[in-house]
Design an enzyme around this catalytic site. Sequence first.
Site, PDB file in Angstrom:
ATOM      1  N   LYS A 165       0.908  -1.194  -0.204  1.00 22.25           N
ATOM      2  CA  LYS A 165       0.095  -0.118   0.045  1.00 22.25           C
ATOM      3  C   LYS A 165       1.068   1.175  -0.101  1.00 22.25           C
ATOM      4  O   LYS A 165       1.991   1.195   0.366  1.00 22.25           O
ATOM      5  CB  LYS A 165      -0.974  -0.058   1.047  1.00 22.25           C
ATOM      6  CG  LYS A 165      -0.209   0.560   2.506  1.00 22.25           C
ATOM      7  CD  LYS A 165      -1.432   0.706   3.302  1.00 22.25           C
ATOM      8  CE  LYS A 165      -1.736   1.981   3.779  1.00 22.25           C
ATOM      9  NZ  LYS A 165      -1.022   2.721   4.722  1.00 22.25           N
ATOM     10  N   HIS A 195      -1.097  -5.173   5.635  1.00 17.67           N
ATOM     11  CA  HIS A 195      -0.667  -5.906   6.782  1.00 17.67           C
ATOM     12  C   HIS A 195      -1.308  -6.070   7.968  1.00 17.67           C
ATOM     13  O   HIS A 195      -1.195  -6.889   8.663  1.00 17.67           O
ATOM     14  CB  HIS A 195       0.985  -4.942   7.247  1.00 17.67           C
ATOM     15  CG  HIS A 195       0.484  -4.164   8.084  1.00 17.67           C
ATOM     16  ND1 HIS A 195       0.154  -2.610   7.645  1.00 17.67           N
ATOM     17  CD2 HIS A 195       0.505  -3.882   9.406  1.00 17.67           C
ATOM     18  CE1 HIS A 195       0.018  -1.905   8.359  1.00 17.67           C
ATOM     19  NE2 HIS A 195       0.387  -2.504   9.847  1.00 17.67           N
ATOM     20  N   LYS A 199      -2.270  -9.725  10.821  1.00 15.44           N
ATOM     21  CA  LYS A 199      -1.983  -9.784  12.352  1.00 15.44           C
ATOM     22  C   LYS A 199      -2.921 -10.996  12.739  1.00 15.44           C
ATOM     23  O   LYS A 199      -4.196 -11.171  12.302  1.00 15.44           O
ATOM     24  CB  LYS A 199      -2.827  -8.570  12.726  1.00 15.44           C
ATOM     25  CG  LYS A 199      -1.980  -7.220  12.675  1.00 15.44           C
ATOM     26  CD  LYS A 199      -2.439  -6.151  13.373  1.00 15.44           C
ATOM     27  CE  LYS A 199      -1.992  -4.709  12.557  1.00 15.44           C
ATOM     28  NZ  LYS A 199      -0.734  -4.585  13.366  1.00 15.44           N
ATOM     29  N   GLU A 233      -3.536   5.664  17.371  1.00 15.66           N
ATOM     30  CA  GLU A 233      -2.111   5.889  17.716  1.00 15.66           C
ATOM     31  C   GLU A 233      -1.572   6.830  18.491  1.00 15.66           C
ATOM     32  O   GLU A 233      -2.332   7.990  18.456  1.00 15.66           O
ATOM     33  CB  GLU A 233      -1.453   5.941  16.119  1.00 15.66           C
ATOM     34  CG  GLU A 233      -1.781   4.688  15.275  1.00 15.66           C
ATOM     35  CD  GLU A 233      -0.997   4.834  14.042  1.00 15.66           C
ATOM     36  OE1 GLU A 233      -0.022   4.117  13.925  1.00 15.66           O
ATOM     37  OE2 GLU A 233      -1.406   5.580  13.075  1.00 15.66           O
ATOM     38  N   ASP A 252      -4.971   7.013   4.483  1.00 17.08           N
ATOM     39  CA  ASP A 252      -3.779   6.275   5.035  1.00 17.08           C
ATOM     40  C   ASP A 252      -4.397   5.007   5.698  1.00 17.08           C
ATOM     41  O   ASP A 252      -3.709   4.162   5.597  1.00 17.08           O
ATOM     42  CB  ASP A 252      -3.222   7.029   6.165  1.00 17.08           C
ATOM     43  CG  ASP A 252      -1.707   6.393   6.742  1.00 17.08           C
ATOM     44  OD1 ASP A 252      -1.044   5.870   5.664  1.00 17.08           O
ATOM     45  OD2 ASP A 252      -1.571   6.560   7.781  1.00 17.08           O
ATOM     46  N   HIS A 257      -6.968  -0.706   5.998  1.00 14.53           N
ATOM     47  CA  HIS A 257      -6.800  -1.232   7.317  1.00 14.53           C
ATOM     48  C   HIS A 257      -8.323  -1.501   7.893  1.00 14.53           C
ATOM     49  O   HIS A 257      -8.679  -2.457   8.439  1.00 14.53           O
ATOM     50  CB  HIS A 257      -5.789  -0.717   8.309  1.00 14.53           C
ATOM     51  CG  HIS A 257      -4.425  -0.551   7.640  1.00 14.53           C
ATOM     52  ND1 HIS A 257      -4.075  -1.613   6.808  1.00 14.53           N
ATOM     53  CD2 HIS A 257      -3.626   0.477   7.939  1.00 14.53           C
ATOM     54  CE1 HIS A 257      -2.792  -1.074   6.583  1.00 14.53           C
ATOM     55  NE2 HIS A 257      -2.629  -0.022   6.993  1.00 14.53           N
ATOM     56  N   LYS A 357      -3.556  10.021  14.997  1.00 13.97           N
ATOM     57  CA  LYS A 357      -2.238  10.148  15.365  1.00 13.97           C
ATOM     58  C   LYS A 357      -2.279  11.028  16.492  1.00 13.97           C
ATOM     59  O   LYS A 357      -3.256  11.764  16.797  1.00 13.97           O
ATOM     60  CB  LYS A 357      -1.352  10.628  14.136  1.00 13.97           C
ATOM     61  CG  LYS A 357      -1.393   9.974  12.910  1.00 13.97           C
ATOM     62  CD  LYS A 357       0.217   9.277  12.649  1.00 13.97           C
ATOM     63  CE  LYS A 357      -0.170   8.314  11.496  1.00 13.97           C
ATOM     64  NZ  LYS A 357       0.324   7.049  11.639  1.00 13.97           N
TER      65      LYS A 357
HETATM   66  C1  BG6 Z   1       0.410   2.028   7.992  1.00 14.83           C
HETATM   67  C2  BG6 Z   1       0.041   3.785   7.915  1.00 14.83           C
HETATM   68  O1  BG6 Z   1      -0.321   1.518   6.895  1.00 14.83           O
HETATM   69  O2  BG6 Z   1      -0.337   1.495   9.112  1.00 14.83           O
HETATM   70  C3  BG6 Z   1       0.729   4.175   9.301  1.00 14.83           C
HETATM   71  O3  BG6 Z   1       0.413   4.076   6.784  1.00 14.83           O
HETATM   72  C4  BG6 Z   1       0.086   3.579  10.419  1.00 14.83           C
HETATM   73  O4  BG6 Z   1       0.669   5.655   9.200  1.00 14.83           O
HETATM   74  C5  BG6 Z   1       0.202   2.091  10.452  1.00 14.83           C
HETATM   75  O5  BG6 Z   1       0.888   4.041  11.496  1.00 14.83           O
HETATM   76  C6  BG6 Z   1      -0.518   1.333  11.564  1.00 14.83           C
HETATM   77  O6  BG6 Z   1      -0.025   0.001  11.599  1.00 14.83           O
HETATM   78  P1  BG6 Z   1       0.172  -0.746  13.073  1.00 14.83           P
HETATM   79  O7  BG6 Z   1       0.371  -2.087  12.522  1.00 14.83           O
HETATM   80  O8  BG6 Z   1       1.132  -0.243  13.878  1.00 14.83           O
HETATM   81  O9  BG6 Z   1      -1.479  -0.748  13.568  1.00 14.83           O
END
Ligand code: BG6
Length: 509
Positions: A165, A195, A199, A233, A252, A257, A357
């Site tokens: 991505k 990703h 998980k 986050e 993003d 996700h 964030k």
């Molecule tokens: C990424 C985003 O795809 O996922 C980031 O670009 C974000 O901005 C991250 O921090 C979050 O992933 P995880 O696995 O830390 O929840």
Amino acid sequence: MNAPDPTKAVVVGAPRGADPCVMVIFGASGDLTKRMLIPSLYNLAVEKLLAPKFAVIGVATADLDDTSFREQFKKDLPEGTLDQKVVAWLEERVYFVRGNFEDPGLFQTLAKTVTDVAKAHDVPGNLMHYLAVAPGFIGTIIRQLNAAGLTTESEGAWRRVIVEKPFGHDLESARALNAEIKSELREDQIYRIDHYLGKETVQNLMVFRFGNGIFEPIWNRRYIDHVQITAAETVGVELRGSYYESAGALRDMVPNHLSQLLSLTAMEPPFSFGADAVRDEQAKVMHAAQPFSGEDVLSRAVRGQYGEGRMDAAAVPGYRSEPKVAATSRIETYAALKLTIDNWRWAGVPFYLRTGKRLAARFTEIVIQFKRAPFTLFRHAGADPPTDNRLILRIQPDEGISLTFGAKTPGTVMRQSEVEMRFSYGDFFGVQSRTGYERLLHDCMIGDQTLFQRADMVEAGWALIQPVLDLWSALPVRNFPNYAAGTWGPAEADDLLARDGRVWVGPTP
Ligand code: BG6
């Protein structure tokens, strides 16, 4: 060996050893390779999930060669005590090719290196290309790979491409990129990675819902009041200011996700765990999400940007003071949405999504809030009103599942307290040191696309947020920054739920 039939892929079961292959990593000197790919390859090797006939070729513009890339590779192995036999095994199968992704000469050199490396390690011709590169290079690399014959399959040799991505910038660019890639490759050669699907707890959503008999009967509008999906986050944009300035929180996190979490939570049971059966259901439910009208965007979507604040008692700068961010930036670092899904299971059940964030805590959670008991049986005894029954699926950190319900508070008076039953992954299975990419790399090596996004899913994710992107860009925000770093986001996000008589839940302590 022929490519396995994806419809027969098994998600739950004993691990299958990967097919022999050469893995080519484009962007081999980059951050993703360092943080995720190299540690994952080590973890897979330790678990004996890589084929004995395996090799890696790194490709990048960086000034490296086989020797210096091997050194780099060893530095990026996971921290802690390493199995030196595994390290040596990996080291002797790592190579490097330097070049510019736009240069056809690079792909000629790569083709020759692939032939030599495959011969040296007795790999039958299977090739897994991992594109850990900026989105602008994806189309170019795939075209050049094709022209150099590096994606052409033949009897006994599969050729697959993993694409990272962001997949496009909006619906139109995602469609264009899909069309471009699909003119070069078949859909079953394309592995669009998200990703989140690597998980364990995200994969567990399917096992939880469909591997147990007790939840599915109540998983619908008759019993569920609403659903909340949060990916909060504590980090800021760190050194990714230039990327983030063209993205923002919505792009993003939401089409990818959060859409994965949404579709796995809301989809109908698939008829099998085969890749297309699962992805058909995910795509179907995404298409059932009611499209936002302009008015909906105004009333059901909230954007925010962090200003300076405090995190763990330390002062942190606002988004506009982060490196490579414009001093007047209108990019959102927080987004919240209220969605509804137009189908028989979910009609009338709001799904609230939020991500941001520099929030007060890091947690990703899905909250299923059930309807309350229909009336207070104990009201004459002066008892408290019924407790909220909430099922909380904690994706990270402290992965686990909990259920809240009311219990009688001990004593002579009929009082009720909210109590919790909790399952913790760490306590039950022990903590696993994994990046989440292990499963995805391994799945690509065995030809299982279940945990990868199909073209229509990617487009459905973008279609969901496109009206919001359009309206937000047409109506530039005036009140940024509108939340302080270290807080729970803008007040409007609380209002979004308060208007419905609800509140955001979590993080669970
Ligand atoms: C990424 C985003 O795809 O996922 C980031 O670009 C974000 O901005 C991250 O921090 C979050 O992933 P995880 O696995 O830390 O929840």
